[in-house]
Write a protein that holds these residues in place. Sequence first.
Motif, PDB file in Angstrom:
ATOM      1  N   LYS A   1       0.824  -1.199   0.000  1.00 45.16           N
ATOM      2  CA  LYS A   1       0.000   0.000   0.000  1.00 45.16           C
ATOM      3  C   LYS A   1       0.865   1.259   0.000  1.00 45.16           C
ATOM      4  N   ILE A   2       0.423   2.253  -0.761  1.00 48.05           N
ATOM      5  CA  ILE A   2       1.145   3.516  -0.871  1.00 48.05           C
ATOM      6  C   ILE A   2       0.137   4.651  -0.935  1.00 48.05           C
ATOM      7  N   ALA A   3       0.511   5.792  -0.396  1.00 52.86           N
ATOM      8  CA  ALA A   3      -0.322   6.999  -0.491  1.00 52.86           C
ATOM      9  C   ALA A   3       0.541   8.159  -0.951  1.00 52.86           C
ATOM     10  N   PHE A   4       0.064   8.848  -1.977  1.00 56.63           N
ATOM     11  CA  PHE A   4       0.710  10.076  -2.416  1.00 56.63           C
ATOM     12  C   PHE A   4      -0.350  10.991  -3.003  1.00 56.63           C
ATOM     13  N   SER A   5       0.016  12.223  -3.251  1.00 59.31           N
ATOM     14  CA  SER A   5      -0.960  13.204  -3.717  1.00 59.31           C
ATOM     15  C   SER A   5      -1.274  12.992  -5.201  1.00 59.31           C
ATOM     16  N   PRO A   6      -2.387  13.551  -5.676  1.00 59.59           N
ATOM     17  CA  PRO A   6      -2.703  13.480  -7.102  1.00 59.59           C
ATOM     18  C   PRO A   6      -1.971  14.538  -7.923  1.00 59.59           C
ATOM     19  N   CYS A   7      -1.042  15.251  -7.306  1.00 59.39           N
ATOM     20  CA  CYS A   7      -0.322  16.313  -8.007  1.00 59.39           C
ATOM     21  C   CYS A   7       0.567  15.734  -9.109  1.00 59.39           C
ATOM     22  N   PRO A   8       0.797  16.489 -10.174  1.00 57.38           N
ATOM     23  CA  PRO A   8       1.533  15.972 -11.330  1.00 57.38           C
ATOM     24  C   PRO A   8       2.920  15.418 -11.025  1.00 57.38           C
TER      25      PRO A   8
ATOM     26  N   ASP B   1      -1.083  -0.744  -4.211  1.00 58.10           N
ATOM     27  CA  ASP B   1      -2.465  -0.368  -3.916  1.00 58.10           C
ATOM     28  C   ASP B   1      -2.417   1.101  -3.520  1.00 58.10           C
ATOM     29  N   VAL B   2      -2.884   2.004  -4.418  1.00 58.95           N
ATOM     30  CA  VAL B   2      -2.658   3.432  -4.263  1.00 58.95           C
ATOM     31  C   VAL B   2      -3.852   4.145  -3.630  1.00 58.95           C
TER      32      VAL B   2
END
Length: 278
Positions: free
Chosen positions: A2-9, A30-31
């Motif tokens: 599992k990973i989490a990051f922003s939707p920024c370009p 799994d984002v």
Amino acid sequence: MKIAFSPCPNDTFVFHAWVHGLIPGAPKLDVTYADIDKTNHWAASGNGPEIQKISYAALPWVLPDYALIPCGGALGRGCGPLVLTKERTNAPSFITGKKVAVPSERSTAYLLFRLWEAQNVPGGVGEIVVIPFHEIMPAVHKGEIDAGLVIHEARFTYQSYGLNMMTDLGDWWESDTGLPIPLGAIIAHRSLDIKAITNWTRASVEYAWANPKVSRDYIMQHAQELSLEVAQSHINLYVNEFTENLGDDGVAAVSALLKRAAKEGLVPEFDEAMLRIE
């Protein structure tokens, strides 16, 4: 994994290859796409994904449990947060006792603002409120707040709201220290194979640079209504040599920021040795 990051370009550009199974040997991701204020608190609570993009300012709270991955993040020059006002003024004293919106109290932008404020705003600001970064410019424009601290693509779009740049905190930091600005960090839980995650992340960065057009649809799908031109400007600004390798200069910048912040009581004390992986 599992990973989490922003939707920024810049984040979608960096992780496109790994997310889409283009890195040999890398596990499927799994984002979760989340604002950095959320990931900062997830990491601190210990309940978030195994890998996360957080603010460097949040590192002191999480270093015992998470390792700093020395690639994939955002650190550079000429890419700092801005203090915006509706009024046409460059005088820091304008915000003395005023209401200022910030995107997170555990963000590099916030630390830079507080360090700058201590040197430049006589008497200090009044109330500081935390609101999502995409709501800050509209709030300043409407007069709901006196000044706003903005990040990301707001550097390229604030003029469309009729706003004034009071100060560029990146310029202030660089002139004051000579160091680049630590913005977003990639961290991974220490129970994982940190060297492998570093290699997969760096491979994803290198794939993005070698195949810049392949990720375009994915980037624009998550770009929050940005134009292609603005999205590309965002990538050009935040994805650089430090994204591939934090290096000694990058670690020095992170250490300098966090040591200053700790001295002012803005973050906890931390073990500098924990900024590096073995």
